[in-house]
Design a protein around this motif. Structure first.
Motif, PDB file in Angstrom:
ATOM      1  N   LYS A 191       7.756 -19.151 -40.611  1.00 47.11           N
ATOM      2  CA  LYS A 191       6.299 -20.233 -40.492  1.00 47.11           C
ATOM      3  C   LYS A 191       6.371 -21.342 -39.581  1.00 47.11           C
ATOM      4  O   LYS A 191       5.564 -21.407 -38.841  1.00 47.11           O
ATOM      5  N   VAL A 192       7.468 -21.852 -39.487  1.00 47.91           N
ATOM      6  CA  VAL A 192       7.700 -23.120 -38.535  1.00 47.91           C
ATOM      7  C   VAL A 192       7.704 -22.607 -37.151  1.00 47.91           C
ATOM      8  O   VAL A 192       7.193 -23.104 -36.004  1.00 47.91           O
ATOM      9  N   VAL A 193       8.123 -21.211 -36.994  1.00 48.06           N
ATOM     10  CA  VAL A 193       8.192 -20.911 -35.426  1.00 48.06           C
ATOM     11  C   VAL A 193       6.643 -20.411 -35.249  1.00 48.06           C
ATOM     12  O   VAL A 193       6.228 -20.825 -33.825  1.00 48.06           O
ATOM     13  N   ALA A 194       6.006 -19.882 -36.043  1.00 48.37           N
ATOM     14  CA  ALA A 194       4.604 -19.644 -35.857  1.00 48.37           C
ATOM     15  C   ALA A 194       3.749 -20.703 -35.680  1.00 48.37           C
ATOM     16  O   ALA A 194       2.936 -21.102 -34.788  1.00 48.37           O
ATOM     17  N   GLU A 195       4.244 -21.646 -36.264  1.00 44.08           N
ATOM     18  CA  GLU A 195       3.297 -23.316 -36.093  1.00 44.08           C
ATOM     19  C   GLU A 195       3.535 -23.776 -34.758  1.00 44.08           C
ATOM     20  O   GLU A 195       2.703 -24.072 -34.008  1.00 44.08           O
ATOM     21  N   LEU A 255       4.094 -11.884 -43.164  1.00 52.26           N
ATOM     22  CA  LEU A 255       3.500 -12.826 -44.161  1.00 52.26           C
ATOM     23  C   LEU A 255       3.771 -14.439 -43.558  1.00 52.26           C
ATOM     24  O   LEU A 255       2.815 -15.274 -43.546  1.00 52.26           O
ATOM     25  N   ALA A 256       5.061 -14.720 -43.440  1.00 51.85           N
ATOM     26  CA  ALA A 256       5.226 -16.142 -43.286  1.00 51.85           C
ATOM     27  C   ALA A 256       4.576 -16.302 -41.883  1.00 51.85           C
ATOM     28  O   ALA A 256       4.341 -17.534 -41.660  1.00 51.85           O
ATOM     29  N   PHE A 257       4.655 -15.511 -40.740  1.00 52.13           N
ATOM     30  CA  PHE A 257       4.110 -15.905 -39.399  1.00 52.13           C
ATOM     31  C   PHE A 257       2.683 -16.234 -39.673  1.00 52.13           C
ATOM     32  O   PHE A 257       2.105 -16.940 -38.929  1.00 52.13           O
ATOM     33  N   ALA A 258       1.999 -15.146 -40.452  1.00 51.01           N
ATOM     34  CA  ALA A 258       0.682 -15.244 -40.552  1.00 51.01           C
ATOM     35  C   ALA A 258       0.253 -16.708 -41.252  1.00 51.01           C
ATOM     36  O   ALA A 258      -0.769 -17.410 -40.824  1.00 51.01           O
ATOM     37  N   ILE A 259       1.048 -17.082 -42.196  1.00 54.45           N
ATOM     38  CA  ILE A 259       0.823 -18.520 -42.712  1.00 54.45           C
ATOM     39  C   ILE A 259       0.966 -19.692 -41.735  1.00 54.45           C
ATOM     40  O   ILE A 259       0.385 -20.484 -41.654  1.00 54.45           O
ATOM     41  N   GLY A 260       2.069 -19.385 -40.901  1.00 53.47           N
ATOM     42  CA  GLY A 260       2.292 -20.442 -40.122  1.00 53.47           C
ATOM     43  C   GLY A 260       1.242 -20.692 -38.843  1.00 53.47           C
ATOM     44  O   GLY A 260       0.821 -21.751 -38.558  1.00 53.47           O
ATOM     45  N   THR A 261       0.843 -19.548 -38.428  1.00 47.70           N
ATOM     46  CA  THR A 261      -0.236 -19.533 -37.374  1.00 47.70           C
ATOM     47  C   THR A 261      -1.756 -20.045 -37.930  1.00 47.70           C
ATOM     48  O   THR A 261      -2.367 -20.798 -37.308  1.00 47.70           O
ATOM     49  N   GLN A 262      -1.859 -19.619 -39.360  1.00 49.71           N
ATOM     50  CA  GLN A 262      -3.143 -20.223 -40.191  1.00 49.71           C
ATOM     51  C   GLN A 262      -3.156 -21.929 -40.113  1.00 49.71           C
ATOM     52  O   GLN A 262      -4.140 -22.612 -39.874  1.00 49.71           O
TER      53      GLN A 262
END
Length: 135
Positions: free
Chosen positions: A83-87, A125-132
């Motif tokens: 999630k934080v990587v995506a953010e 899923l975690a990547f998608a949440i972080g991106t959003q």
């Protein structure tokens, strides 16, 4: 690659970056090593900043894709890390292009890699949440 890293005297200090041309020995044109600093003090916040730095470095090299390896130590779960990587990557990739006549190319694909015990579904899923969250 070990010899090249040794010859460049690369240390994994926070923010250190070493870009290595693969000369066709790997399916990717270049591999970059990004220093994360001391394991004892490394946090999710540091991981977010490292992902942002990796994205900026990939864009500077005009890379079409970026793959990031999750350093899973005591920083939290794989989902939190993804999630934080995506953010970090999403925030670093943002450009206000409304008034740009010739915007430069951007990274099209970002992949998160990690140990085999991580499930693709959970990371996606975690990547998608972080991106959003970052958008």
């Amino acid at each position: 690659m070990k010899e090249h890293v040794a010859s460049e005297d690369f240390k994994a200090k926070q923010g250190a970056l070493l870009s290595i041309h693969t000369h066709g020995k790997l399916p990717h044109r270049k591999v970059a090593l990004l220093g994360l600093g001391d394991r004892k003090t490394f946090t999710l916040r540091g991981l977010r900043a490292a992902a942002a730095r990796a994205m900026r470095a990939a864009e500077a090299q005009r890379a079409a894709s970026l793959a990031l390896w999750l350093p899973l130590n005591k920083i939290g779960s794989a989902s939190e890390a993804a999630k934080v990587v995506a953010e970090g990557a999403t925030l670093a990739a943002y450009r206000f292009l409304a008034y740009k006549k010739d915007p430069r190319a951007q990274v099209e694909n970002v992949a998160i890699l990690g140990p085999s015990r991580l499930t693709e579904k959970a990371l996606t899923l975690a990547f998608a949440i972080g991106t959003q969250l970052a958008e």
